[in-house]
Each structure stands twice: as structure tokens, then as C-alpha cells.
Write an enzyme that holds these catalytic residues in place. Structure first.
Site, PDB file in Angstrom:
ATOM      1  N   HIS A 193      -1.870  -5.300   1.522  1.00 21.35           N
ATOM      2  CA  HIS A 193      -3.091  -6.064   1.336  1.00 21.35           C
ATOM      3  C   HIS A 193      -2.684  -7.470   0.943  1.00 21.35           C
ATOM      4  O   HIS A 193      -1.750  -7.641   0.167  1.00 21.35           O
ATOM      5  CB  HIS A 193      -3.943  -5.469   0.212  1.00 21.35           C
ATOM      6  CG  HIS A 193      -5.002  -6.431  -0.253  1.00 21.35           C
ATOM      7  ND1 HIS A 193      -6.181  -6.579   0.422  1.00 21.35           N
ATOM      8  CD2 HIS A 193      -5.012  -7.333  -1.260  1.00 21.35           C
ATOM      9  CE1 HIS A 193      -6.895  -7.534  -0.181  1.00 21.35           C
ATOM     10  NE2 HIS A 193      -6.198  -8.012  -1.197  1.00 21.35           N
ATOM     11  N   TYR A 196     -12.157  -4.042  -3.600  1.00 24.04           N
ATOM     12  CA  TYR A 196     -12.712  -4.391  -2.295  1.00 24.04           C
ATOM     13  C   TYR A 196     -14.119  -4.972  -2.362  1.00 24.04           C
ATOM     14  O   TYR A 196     -14.576  -5.568  -1.389  1.00 24.04           O
ATOM     15  CB  TYR A 196     -12.653  -3.193  -1.342  1.00 24.04           C
ATOM     16  CG  TYR A 196     -11.257  -3.023  -0.757  1.00 24.04           C
ATOM     17  CD1 TYR A 196     -10.747  -3.955   0.154  1.00 24.04           C
ATOM     18  CD2 TYR A 196     -10.442  -1.969  -1.130  1.00 24.04           C
ATOM     19  CE1 TYR A 196      -9.471  -3.822   0.676  1.00 24.04           C
ATOM     20  CE2 TYR A 196      -9.159  -1.830  -0.604  1.00 24.04           C
ATOM     21  CZ  TYR A 196      -8.679  -2.764   0.297  1.00 24.04           C
ATOM     22  OH  TYR A 196      -7.411  -2.641   0.812  1.00 24.04           O
ATOM     23  N   LYS A 238       0.841  -1.201   0.000  1.00 18.89           N
ATOM     24  CA  LYS A 238       0.000   0.000   0.000  1.00 18.89           C
ATOM     25  C   LYS A 238       0.882   1.260   0.000  1.00 18.89           C
ATOM     26  O   LYS A 238       2.097   1.173   0.236  1.00 18.89           O
ATOM     27  CB  LYS A 238      -0.913  -0.047   1.228  1.00 18.89           C
ATOM     28  CG  LYS A 238      -1.900  -1.231   1.214  1.00 18.89           C
ATOM     29  CD  LYS A 238      -2.778  -1.236   2.458  1.00 18.89           C
ATOM     30  CE  LYS A 238      -3.814  -2.342   2.415  1.00 18.89           C
ATOM     31  NZ  LYS A 238      -4.720  -2.300   3.594  1.00 18.89           N
ATOM     32  N   ASN A 286      -1.749  -0.143   7.222  1.00 23.56           N
ATOM     33  CA  ASN A 286      -1.170  -1.437   7.598  1.00 23.56           C
ATOM     34  C   ASN A 286      -0.279  -2.042   6.514  1.00 23.56           C
ATOM     35  O   ASN A 286      -0.114  -3.254   6.442  1.00 23.56           O
ATOM     36  CB  ASN A 286      -2.267  -2.407   8.070  1.00 23.56           C
ATOM     37  CG  ASN A 286      -3.372  -2.589   7.047  1.00 23.56           C
ATOM     38  OD1 ASN A 286      -3.210  -2.216   5.880  1.00 23.56           O
ATOM     39  ND2 ASN A 286      -4.487  -3.180   7.453  1.00 23.56           N
ATOM     40  N   GLU A 300      -8.999 -11.440  -7.420  1.00 27.02           N
ATOM     41  CA  GLU A 300      -8.132 -10.259  -7.307  1.00 27.02           C
ATOM     42  C   GLU A 300      -6.986 -10.297  -8.311  1.00 27.02           C
ATOM     43  O   GLU A 300      -6.610  -9.263  -8.872  1.00 27.02           O
ATOM     44  CB  GLU A 300      -7.582 -10.149  -5.875  1.00 27.02           C
ATOM     45  CG  GLU A 300      -8.665  -9.783  -4.868  1.00 27.02           C
ATOM     46  CD  GLU A 300      -8.152  -9.672  -3.444  1.00 27.02           C
ATOM     47  OE1 GLU A 300      -8.953  -9.278  -2.565  1.00 27.02           O
ATOM     48  OE2 GLU A 300      -6.979  -9.980  -3.174  1.00 27.02           O
TER      49      GLU A 300
HETATM   50  P1  ADP Z   1      -7.500  -7.130   5.535  1.00 30.87           P
HETATM   51  O1  ADP Z   1      -6.731  -6.096   4.745  1.00 30.87           O
HETATM   52  O2  ADP Z   1      -6.716  -7.601   6.720  1.00 30.87           O
HETATM   53  O3  ADP Z   1      -8.020  -8.258   4.696  1.00 30.87           O
HETATM   54  P2  ADP Z   1     -10.236  -6.065   5.625  1.00 30.87           P
HETATM   55  O4  ADP Z   1     -10.480  -6.750   4.329  1.00 30.87           O
HETATM   56  O5  ADP Z   1     -11.189  -6.313   6.746  1.00 30.87           O
HETATM   57  O6  ADP Z   1      -8.750  -6.357   6.164  1.00 30.87           O
HETATM   58  O7  ADP Z   1     -10.206  -4.476   5.409  1.00 30.87           O
HETATM   59  C1  ADP Z   1      -9.534  -3.935   4.305  1.00 30.87           C
HETATM   60  C2  ADP Z   1      -8.720  -2.747   4.728  1.00 30.87           C
HETATM   61  O8  ADP Z   1      -9.591  -1.710   5.169  1.00 30.87           O
HETATM   62  C3  ADP Z   1      -7.779  -2.952   5.903  1.00 30.87           C
HETATM   63  O9  ADP Z   1      -6.546  -3.547   5.542  1.00 30.87           O
HETATM   64  C4  ADP Z   1      -7.587  -1.551   6.419  1.00 30.87           C
HETATM   65  O10 ADP Z   1      -6.617  -0.828   5.677  1.00 30.87           O
HETATM   66  C5  ADP Z   1      -8.959  -0.920   6.161  1.00 30.87           C
HETATM   67  N1  ADP Z   1      -9.828  -0.927   7.349  1.00 30.87           N
HETATM   68  C6  ADP Z   1     -10.496  -1.969   7.846  1.00 30.87           C
HETATM   69  N2  ADP Z   1     -11.224  -1.597   8.909  1.00 30.87           N
HETATM   70  C7  ADP Z   1     -11.019  -0.275   9.082  1.00 30.87           C
HETATM   71  C8  ADP Z   1     -11.488   0.715  10.028  1.00 30.87           C
HETATM   72  N3  ADP Z   1     -12.337   0.441  11.002  1.00 30.87           N
HETATM   73  N4  ADP Z   1     -11.070   1.971   9.914  1.00 30.87           N
HETATM   74  C9  ADP Z   1     -10.234   2.290   8.948  1.00 30.87           C
HETATM   75  N5  ADP Z   1      -9.756   1.430   8.022  1.00 30.87           N
HETATM   76  C10 ADP Z   1     -10.130   0.163   8.096  1.00 30.87           C
HETATM   77 MG    MG Z   2      -9.549  -8.348   3.256  1.00 24.77          MG
END
Ligand code: ADP
Ligand code: MG
Length: 194
Positions: A160, A54, A14, A157, A171
């Protein structure tokens, strides 16, 4: 049926991963686990690409909303949109669109046995505050759901990674043309799989 070693997954470094010059570190962590790099490209994604990415999985909205509400509950906090996971995700998706289009990202395809789960394990849990030590998110980020919510932005974070084999297939098709994925023989496969 395909052998386990043929499994592929998508990783995106990212914008914060690029800005913090962690590209080499991140790639080396997946590579040293024994995974094979099959494709890689750098770009500034469009808002449409991120929204589509997403929402490829129709369940993502519900699951992500529920996961967020639960994360608050686990810390003894009440989520402002408790009981409405779709509302939670709608807000997250808007933040994700601005975060993921704020600068260049690097998309990659990694291949190897159990690639999806292995990459998720190395990546770590979504919320860096709770991600395990030794994972990319746990070692290099200090963000939390609460802080991101208060600052009105997406959780930073670094990476992805696809959540399931089905998600990975969708994806990879979304980010790469078939000819951009390079099939080649790795000598180490003899050690890993034979
Ligand atoms: P992952 O990336 O671990 O698969 P998710 O698919 O649940 O996680 O969410 C996608 C991305 O959305 C996360 O990696 C994060 O960057 C962002 N995200 C998720 N929840 C939140 C939140 N409550 N507030 C802000 N950003 C969030
Ligand atoms: Mg995810």
C-alpha cells in the site's frame, strides 16, 4: 512553506509481501530512489485498524468504486455493479479486511522530495495485470481485478502507498505515534538537495 524534501508518505508491505520474502527487495527500491526511511514496524493489524485506514479519506469509497468499474469498461467488460460505485467498494472493503489482517504487515514512513508521487510511481498501478514493468506490482505480481473477483478476495499487490499528500498525513498519524518517527541527518542529502 516546507521544502519539497520534507514530504512524507506511508508504505505498508501487505501480508503477501511478507510471505513472499520480498521485504528487502521492496525497501531497496524506495531507498535507491533517494528516499529516507523514517519509521518502520511490523504487526498483525486489527480489522478496526484496516477499516479506519481505508476510510480516512471520505472520497475513497466513491473513487475506488469508480476506478474498478472503469477498469472493467477499459477491457470491454461490464462490471456486475456498474452504476453503483459505493456498492463495489463495500464489497472490496470486506475483502480488504480479511486480506490485510491475515498475517503480519510492515508499516513504514518514507521522506524525500515528492515522496508521495515517487513512491506511487515505484509501487505501480493497483491492478498488477496492468501495472508497468519496472514497478514493484508490475514485476512481482500476476493478479487481476477479474481473477480476484472470481476468487472472491482482495487483489494481492504487495504494497500500500498513500495516494496524496493529505492521505499520507492522515495515514501516518493513523499508523505511527509522533515519537516513532525518527528524525536524523542523511549525508546523501548534500548530494540530492544542495
Ligand atoms: P491503491 O492501493 O493502488 O491505492 P485503491 O485505494 O483503489 O488502490 O484500493 C485499495 C486496495 O484494495 C488495492 O490495493 C487492492 O488490494 C484492493 N482492491 C481494489 N480494488 C479491488 C477489487 N476490485 N477487487 C479486489 N481487491 C481490490
Ligand atoms: Mg489507495
Amino acid at each position: 512553506m516546507k521544502h519539497h524534501k520534507e514530504e512524507q508518505t506511508l508504505v505498508i508491505i501487505k501480508p503477501d509481501g511478507i510471505q513472499r520474502i520480498l521485504v528487502g527487495e521492496i525497501i531497496s527500491r524506495y531507498g535507491r530512489a533517494g528516499l529516507q526511511l523514517m519509521a518502520m514496524k511490523m504487526m498483525v493489524p486489527t480489522i478496526e485498524m484496516i477499516e479506519k485506514h481505508y476510510t480516512l479519506d471520505p472520497e475513497w469509497r466513491r473513487l475506488t468504486g469508480e476506478k474498478n468499474i472503469k477498469a472493467y469498461q477499459d477491457k470491454g467488460l461490464k462490471h456486475p455493479h456498474e452504476g453503483n460505485p459505493l456498492k463495489v467498494t463495500e464489497i472490496i472493503l470486506e475483502k480488504l479486511k480479511s486480506y490485510m489482517t491475515s498475517g503480519p504487515v510492515i508499516a513504514m514512513v518514507w521522506k524525500g522530495a515528492h515522496a508521495v508521487k515517487i513512491v506511487r510511481k515505484i509501487t505501480g498501478g493497483t491492478e498488477p495485470l496492468m501495472s508497468d514493468v519496472g514497478t514493484i506490482r508490475g514485476d512481482y505480481v500476476l493478479d487481476s481485478y477479474q481473477m480476484a473477483d472470481e476468487d472472491n478476495r482482495a487483489i494481492r499487490n504487495l504494497v500500500h502507498s498513500s495516494g496524496s499528500v493529505k492521505e499520507a498525513e492522515d495515514e501516518i498519524k493513523h499508523w505511527f505515534k509522533p515519537e516513532e518517527i525518527v528524525e536524523y541527518r542523511l549525508i546523501q542529502d548534500e548530494i540530492l538537495y544542495n
